[in-house]
Write a protein that holds these residues in place. Structure first.
Motif, PDB file in Angstrom:
ATOM      1  N   TYR A  48       0.843  -1.203   0.000  1.00 18.22           N
ATOM      2  CA  TYR A  48       0.000   0.000   0.000  1.00 18.22           C
ATOM      3  C   TYR A  48       0.878   1.253   0.000  1.00 18.22           C
ATOM      4  CZ  TYR A  48      -3.917   3.063   1.226  1.00 18.22           C
ATOM      5  OH  TYR A  48      -4.874   4.039   1.220  1.00 18.22           O
ATOM      6  N   ARG A  49       1.873   1.243   0.867  1.00 17.06           N
ATOM      7  CA  ARG A  49       2.729   2.414   1.004  1.00 17.06           C
ATOM      8  C   ARG A  49       3.541   2.691  -0.262  1.00 17.06           C
ATOM      9  NH1 ARG A  49       4.631   5.876   4.742  1.00 17.06           N
ATOM     10  NH2 ARG A  49       3.426   5.094   6.460  1.00 17.06           N
ATOM     11  N   ALA A  59       2.534   2.072  -3.335  1.00 16.82           N
ATOM     12  CA  ALA A  59       1.627   2.009  -4.487  1.00 16.82           C
ATOM     13  C   ALA A  59       1.916   3.062  -5.552  1.00 16.82           C
ATOM     14  CB  ALA A  59       0.180   2.127  -4.013  1.00 16.82           C
ATOM     15  N   ARG A  88       4.890   3.720  -6.544  1.00 23.72           N
ATOM     16  CA  ARG A  88       6.135   3.332  -7.223  1.00 23.72           C
ATOM     17  C   ARG A  88       5.912   2.155  -8.166  1.00 23.72           C
ATOM     18  NH1 ARG A  88       9.918   5.586  -3.725  1.00 23.72           N
ATOM     19  NH2 ARG A  88       8.756   7.014  -2.413  1.00 23.72           N
ATOM     20  N   THR A 132      13.097  -3.267   1.961  1.00 22.46           N
ATOM     21  CA  THR A 132      13.332  -2.311   3.058  1.00 22.46           C
ATOM     22  C   THR A 132      12.028  -1.993   3.784  1.00 22.46           C
ATOM     23  OG1 THR A 132      14.918  -1.314   1.563  1.00 22.46           O
ATOM     24  CG2 THR A 132      14.490  -0.144   3.607  1.00 22.46           C
ATOM     25  N   GLU A 133      11.006  -1.718   2.998  1.00 21.50           N
ATOM     26  CA  GLU A 133       9.726  -1.339   3.595  1.00 21.50           C
ATOM     27  C   GLU A 133       9.119  -2.519   4.355  1.00 21.50           C
ATOM     28  OE1 GLU A 133       8.604   1.734   3.724  1.00 21.50           O
ATOM     29  OE2 GLU A 133       6.838   1.099   4.869  1.00 21.50           O
ATOM     30  N   ILE A 136      10.658  -4.762   6.067  1.00 23.67           N
ATOM     31  CA  ILE A 136      11.287  -4.839   7.395  1.00 23.67           C
ATOM     32  C   ILE A 136      10.711  -3.742   8.306  1.00 23.67           C
ATOM     33  CG2 ILE A 136      13.451  -4.627   8.666  1.00 23.67           C
ATOM     34  CD1 ILE A 136      14.810  -5.760   6.091  1.00 23.67           C
ATOM     35  N   ASP A 137      10.561  -2.539   7.750  1.00 22.56           N
ATOM     36  CA  ASP A 137       9.957  -1.454   8.528  1.00 22.56           C
ATOM     37  C   ASP A 137       8.558  -1.839   9.002  1.00 22.56           C
ATOM     38  OD1 ASP A 137      12.194   0.019   8.161  1.00 22.56           O
ATOM     39  OD2 ASP A 137      11.275   1.628   6.969  1.00 22.56           O
ATOM     40  N   GLN A 138       7.785  -2.395   8.072  1.00 21.38           N
ATOM     41  CA  GLN A 138       6.408  -2.753   8.423  1.00 21.38           C
ATOM     42  C   GLN A 138       6.391  -3.846   9.477  1.00 21.38           C
ATOM     43  OE1 GLN A 138       3.707  -1.307   7.914  1.00 21.38           O
ATOM     44  NE2 GLN A 138       4.273   0.163   6.338  1.00 21.38           N
ATOM     45  N   LEU A 196       8.697  -4.240  11.783  1.00 24.29           N
ATOM     46  CA  LEU A 196       9.005  -3.558  13.057  1.00 24.29           C
ATOM     47  C   LEU A 196       7.757  -2.873  13.605  1.00 24.29           C
ATOM     48  CD1 LEU A 196      12.465  -1.798  12.426  1.00 24.29           C
ATOM     49  CD2 LEU A 196      12.005  -3.667  14.018  1.00 24.29           C
ATOM     50  N   ARG A 197       7.023  -2.240  12.700  1.00 26.46           N
ATOM     51  CA  ARG A 197       5.801  -1.534  13.131  1.00 26.46           C
ATOM     52  C   ARG A 197       4.810  -2.505  13.753  1.00 26.46           C
ATOM     53  NH1 ARG A 197       6.626   1.711   8.006  1.00 26.46           N
ATOM     54  NH2 ARG A 197       7.425   3.686   8.819  1.00 26.46           N
ATOM     55  N   PHE A 257       7.536   5.383  13.543  1.00 24.08           N
ATOM     56  CA  PHE A 257       8.818   5.870  13.031  1.00 24.08           C
ATOM     57  C   PHE A 257       8.746   6.107  11.534  1.00 24.08           C
ATOM     58  CE2 PHE A 257       9.091   1.238  12.869  1.00 24.08           C
ATOM     59  CZ  PHE A 257       9.538   1.024  11.564  1.00 24.08           C
ATOM     60  N   MET A 266      -1.486   4.053   6.304  1.00 23.69           N
ATOM     61  CA  MET A 266      -0.291   4.902   6.241  1.00 23.69           C
ATOM     62  C   MET A 266      -0.268   5.960   7.336  1.00 23.69           C
ATOM     63  SD  MET A 266       0.552   5.276   2.183  1.00 23.69           S
ATOM     64  CE  MET A 266       1.913   6.434   2.363  1.00 23.69           C
ATOM     65  N   HIS A 287      -5.727   8.128  -0.876  1.00 25.45           N
ATOM     66  CA  HIS A 287      -4.590   7.212  -0.775  1.00 25.45           C
ATOM     67  C   HIS A 287      -3.348   8.077  -0.612  1.00 25.45           C
ATOM     68  CE1 HIS A 287      -1.687   4.167  -1.390  1.00 25.45           C
ATOM     69  NE2 HIS A 287      -2.513   3.264  -1.897  1.00 25.45           N
ATOM     70  N   PHE A 334      -0.437   8.753  -3.014  1.00 25.39           N
ATOM     71  CA  PHE A 334      -0.655   9.616  -4.187  1.00 25.39           C
ATOM     72  C   PHE A 334      -1.019  11.040  -3.790  1.00 25.39           C
ATOM     73  CE2 PHE A 334      -1.823   5.296  -5.451  1.00 25.39           C
ATOM     74  CZ  PHE A 334      -0.925   5.129  -6.499  1.00 25.39           C
TER      75      PHE A 334
END
Lengths: 379, 102, 493
Positions: free
Chosen positions: B20-21, B23, B25, B59-60, B62-64, B66-67, C31, C431, C458, C461
């Motif tokens: 989702y984050r 999206a 890219r 990368t994301e 791993i971040d997610q 951690l979250r 974070f 998000m 979203h 975007f």
């Protein structure tokens, strides 16, 4: 410096009962009104001998129930209150009507053991202090504008502490009350509620936080868990809307953390009513640890400057106490208060040429000699 | 080429939050190929190339992850703080060790 | 003095006798990379906006419970309320208290009331979607009856402060209604006892001496538009005679003289033409002795709603413009000319303090209806200024009702208000709920409705998100770098 205590005083002690007395210079006070009055004699005045206590600033040999006071007590005047203790033949001045710095010692017991304490705690039964104050408070002027309460830790007295506060409320309704406390007992909400319900509206608690780092604070006050309980206590006081002042004594263990502390206060205890940064007094443990603790204020002026700016910007009133003007940067002068109680305040000779002297807090009598070499008169 | 993510290590919600984050890219398709998630990545025109997309995803992820760990370990305390924020009373955390109350 | 005497007297315990606890617990935290795409440093924040910037390995150790209590980061993270331990159990109460303070501005409800007293205007600005050059008072002026009803509505607010803003069109073209509203509001306030303020958004070109005298006496603040130097301002605000700039400057001079130098404020609108002119714009403000400037973002509510990609592109371009402007403003401060940038000031207040800012577009729940409400010239009530502008383009999504035919309850509980509020809550939004900037940010259902067709949007975007994230990062970066810039920025809160 004004002496408040003298013992082994010469005079005719026979028949003087230990107790508290209001000072009067009125020779003609009606006899019926004289109980609890001490007649102050000077300039050759002759009494009629009917006061329970005579305080002589002149020869006392012919007057019964009399004490010969040293000349340094000539400041005493109408309306002052003092205590006489027969076993030591001692006088302690408890209250001076004309002074804005009256402070009542309610206990010498404490649950802190601060490395710079100017009034080291003693584990003794000192409950007589409160008894005496409860007698003394009604003798004080109803117009008294401010009264300090100090210890030891006053709140350790529990109900007896509340009794003193109530007495102040009933007898000195116009006074604003300032209590020095470490705040830890306010973890008990019931105590906060009692103060809020029973005591002066115009009361403020001066509570120390020496660092934003709990372990450093606990070390300074020599007590485990103290920081956490103090923070909790302050939150509880503020829940009841009771004014709080944060007090920070500046020395080798506290000055470096000032900006972090200010930031912590700004962020978390915005509701405190004021913050005071205070110079070190060379008394008690402050004297014993002087070389360990003392740092020239000039060395930490950058840290104070940062801390003051952080707090001032957050609209938290901030004051500098006990820091002579020549030792702090000029732009901090407006924050400086003439804070040292008149009875322990002095200026070294070097200050006589200083233009800022009238606005300067001067020095604790205990540190004046030490500071002599650091003084830089502002010309 | 698709990426494979161990289902035993990452929850579906974690992989989805990652996609989702990112999206803007690339677009992606998530396929259940037990015991892995297969993630098929299609770069958007004008966006990063496939290799960079894969890097961004890893990368994301791993971040997610951690979250997700933070949410799990702080959920209880968060509920406690929020529910007490308006009551004005003092807090005792669930294990009973903290906070001093009257 | 001898070394022995430097020691603490032996009756005291050494500092080592007061060690840090060995274990800690996490507080709820989020974070985010400290710079977009950079995985080395992270901003970590808690639910009440305390933050710290740490290395990635510290973040990983923190979350996995392996952070050593001996490390300097431990002390930082504990002081910033990202973790707590047995020595800092009071942290939970402090965090709850801060959270309570931060949400108080939501509980304080509506404070800003916009009265569109007329839609008529003497300008024809291309980016303005509402105003009309017309003499038809009946069609485009608010009536006294509407104003009276709107004031009844206004004084229903539980908020302790009421700010009434006169909008247009050019509100001074319907000055008798302004006078009516001010007098009626003051009369009502004698019983209500609110902190009542007035401000008029005007181009100052039609303000007569009589009008200014009234503003002075009734303490009405004036806010005008100043887009930059003459050529830019006149290009943005075409008018017969091409003298909008000169009229504005003359108007500012006259208004200041009449009502007080600092009671006249100015606002700028960023257009495409402004993007490479930020220094000129700031200089114009300095030259006319303004000490505040609001570098306002490009609005997405133009005639042609931009495509999603373009929205994001313009956000990036705008951030570039903003950063350049901010640096230039900081430099003015360093040269001894105190000047605030209003958007930074709002964001910094949210980052550094627990006070609410009341800024409608940066709140969650969204500020629409809650922090501000609009009474349009025709009596229609809107949840926001953007909402009434959308309505002029035919999109009445944010119309809550009409002041003549609907009650307070009908308007405040209308689906047109509650739906976007509920739908745009950040705390549950994808998000947003995991964003380190959540405590500082807000929902902007108007914006996302206009650009993406739904209230939440979203965020990958969203130009709103891209723009704010980048500015949060920029400001926090400057604060962390310390020095004079940080000091100036801190003074803006």
């Amino acid at each position: 410096m004004i002496p408040l205590f003298a013992k082994k005083l010469p005079g005719n002690h026979e028949g003087i009962a230990s107790g508290v007395f209001r000072v009067t210079e009125n020779l003609r006070l009606p006899i019926a009104a004289r109980s609890q009055h001490a007649l102050l004699l000077r300039n050759g005045n002759q009494p009629d001998g009917e006061f329970p206590l005579h305080l002589c600033l002149q020869d006392a040999t012919t007057i019964p129930r009399s004490l010969r006071l040293p000349d340094s007590f000539s400041y005493l005047s109408e309306g002052d209150v003092l205590r006489y203790q027969s076993h030591e033949q001692a006088v302690r001045v408890l209250y001076r009507k004309t002074s804005p710095h009256n402070s009542l010692l309610v206990t010498e017991q404490c649950n802190h053991y601060c490395i710079m304490c100017s009034q080291p705690p003693r584990k003794i039964d000192d409950s007589y202090l409160v008894d005496e104050l409860l007698n003394a408070i009604p003798l004080m002027s109803q117009d008294t504008a401010s009264i300090g309460i100090t210890g030891g830790e006053p709140t350790l007295l529990g109900e007896r502490f509340l009794e003193v506060l109530r007495s102040l409320k009933y007898n000195l309704p116009a006074a604003s009350i300032h209590v020095l406390s470490n705040g830890r007992n306010f973890t008990k909400l019931a105590l906060c509620k009692a103060i809020s319900d029973q005591c002066h509206r115009d009361i403020m608690f001066g509570i120390p936080i020496y660092s934003a780092t709990p372990e450093r604070h606990n070390f300074v006050v020599q007590a485990t868990n103290a920081w956490d309980e103090t923070i909790e206590g302050i939150l509880n006081l503020k829940r009841y809307g009771i004014p709080v002042e944060i007090r920070v004594v500046l020395h080798s263990q506290t000055w470096e953390g000032l900006p972090e502390l200010a930031e912590f206060l700004r962020r978390n205890l915005t509701m405190v009513n004021q913050v005071a940064f205070m110079g070190l007094e060379k008394m008690g443990f402050g004297s014993a640890n002087w070389n360990y603790l003392f740092v020239n204020p000039r060395e930490y002026s950058v840290a104070i400057d940062k801390a003051v700016r952080i707090l001032a910007r957050a609209r938290i009133p901030v004051f500098l106490f006990n820091l002579p003007l020549c030792m702090i940067p000029p732009h901090l002068h407006p924050f400086s208060k003439q804070s040292i109680s008149d009875w322990k305040n002095d200026y070294p000779e070097e200050c006589s040429s200083c233009k800022a002297k009238p606005h300067c807090c001067g020095f604790f009598s205990s540190t004046a000699e030490f500071y002599r070499k650091h003084v830089k008169p502002i010309l | 080429m698709s990426l494979r993510v161990q289902k035993s290590l990452y929850r579906q919600s974690t992989v989805e939050a990652t996609l989702y984050r990112l999206a803007d890219r690339f677009s992606a398709q998530l396929i259940d190929e037990d015991p892995v998630w297969s993630v098929e990545i299609h770069p958007l025109s004008g966006g990063p190339i496939l290799e960079d997309c894969h890097h961004l995803f890893r990368t994301e992820l791993i971040d997610q992850s951690l979250r997700a760990q933070i949410v799990q370990s702080t959920e209880q305390i968060k509920t406690l703080i929020l529910s007490n924020a308006f009551s004005g009373t003092s807090l005792v955390p669930p294990d009973g060790c903290a906070g001093t109350t009257a | 003095m001898d070394a022995q005497a430097q020691q603490l007297s032996r009756r005291f315990s050494a500092e080592a006798g007061y060690p840090r606890p060995g274990s800690y617990r996490l507080l709820p935290l989020n974070f985010m990379a400290a710079a977009a795409g950079d995985t080395r440093r992270y901003i970590v924040s808690n639910i009440c906006g305390d933050y710290a910037v740490v290395r990635r390995d510290t973040l990983e150790a923190l979350v996995s419970g392996n952070l050593s209590s001996a490390s300097p980061e431990y002390e930082l993270l504990r002081r910033k309320h990202l973790i707590f331990d047995d020595a800092t159990r009071s942290t939970l109460n402090l965090v709850a208290a801060k959270y309570r303070t931060r949400t108080r501005s939501v509980a304080n409800f509506t404070g800003l009331f916009l009265f569109v007293v007329t839609l008529r205007c003497n300008h024809v600005c291309p980016y303005c979607q509402v105003s009309r050059v017309s003499e038809d008072r009946e069609a485009f002026d608010m009536t006294e009856e509407m104003a009276e009803k709107a004031l009844d509505f206004t004084f229903r607010t539980p908020s302790s402060g009421i700010k009434i803003e006169f909008q247009g069109g050019e509100p001074m073209l319907n000055f008798p209604l302004i006078q009516f509203i001010v007098q009626r509001a003051k009369a009502k306030n004698r019983a209500a006892g609110k902190d009542l303020q007035f401000v008029a958004a005007t181009n100052l070109s039609v303000a007569t001496d009589q009008m200014l005298k009234f503003c002075a006496e009734e303490e009405i603040l004036l806010s005008t538009s100043l887009d930059g130097p003459a050529d830019l301002h006149n290009a943005n605000r075409p008018k017969r005679g091409n003298n909008s700039y000169e009229l504005t400057i003359e108007g500012i001079r006259k208004a200041r003289k009449a009502i007080g130098h600092h009671r006249v404020g100015a606002l700028m609108t960023t257009t495409e033409k402004s993007l490479h002119r930020v220094r000129d714009i700031v200089d114009t403000y300095v030259a006319h002795d303004f000490h505040q400037i609001f570098l306002r973002p490009l609005s997405p509510y133009g005639d042609a709603i931009r495509t999603k990609a373009f929205d994001r592109y313009t956000a990036e371009r705008w951030v570039e413009f903003y950063k350049e402007g901010l640096d230039y403003i900081l430099d003015r401060n360093k040269r001894g000319y105190p000047m605030k940038e209003a958007y930074a000031s709002i964001l910094l207040t949210r980052i550094l303090t627990n006070h609410g800012t009341g800024f409608v577009n940066l709140q969650s729940p969204a500020g629409i209806g809650i922090a501000g409400i609009v009474f349009n010239y025709d009596g229609d009530v809107y949840a926001s200024d953007e909402g009434r502008m959308a309505a002029e383009r035919g999109d009445k999504t944010f119309r809550l009702g009409n002041i003549l035919s609907n009650s307070y309850e009908e308007i405040m509980l209308s689906d047109s208000l509650l739906e976007p509020l509920a739908a745009s809550l950040l705390e549950s939004a994808p998000m947003c709920h995991e964003c380190a900037f959540l405590p500082y940010c807000g929902a902007d259902p108007d914006y996302h409705h206009a650009t993406q067709g739904d209230f939440l949007g979203h965020k990958a975007f969203s130009g709103f998100c891209a723009k704010n994230m980048e500015i949060f990062r920029h400001l926090i970066g400057k604060l962390e770098a310390g020095g004079e810039d940080a000091d100036i920025l801190r003074s803006w809160t």
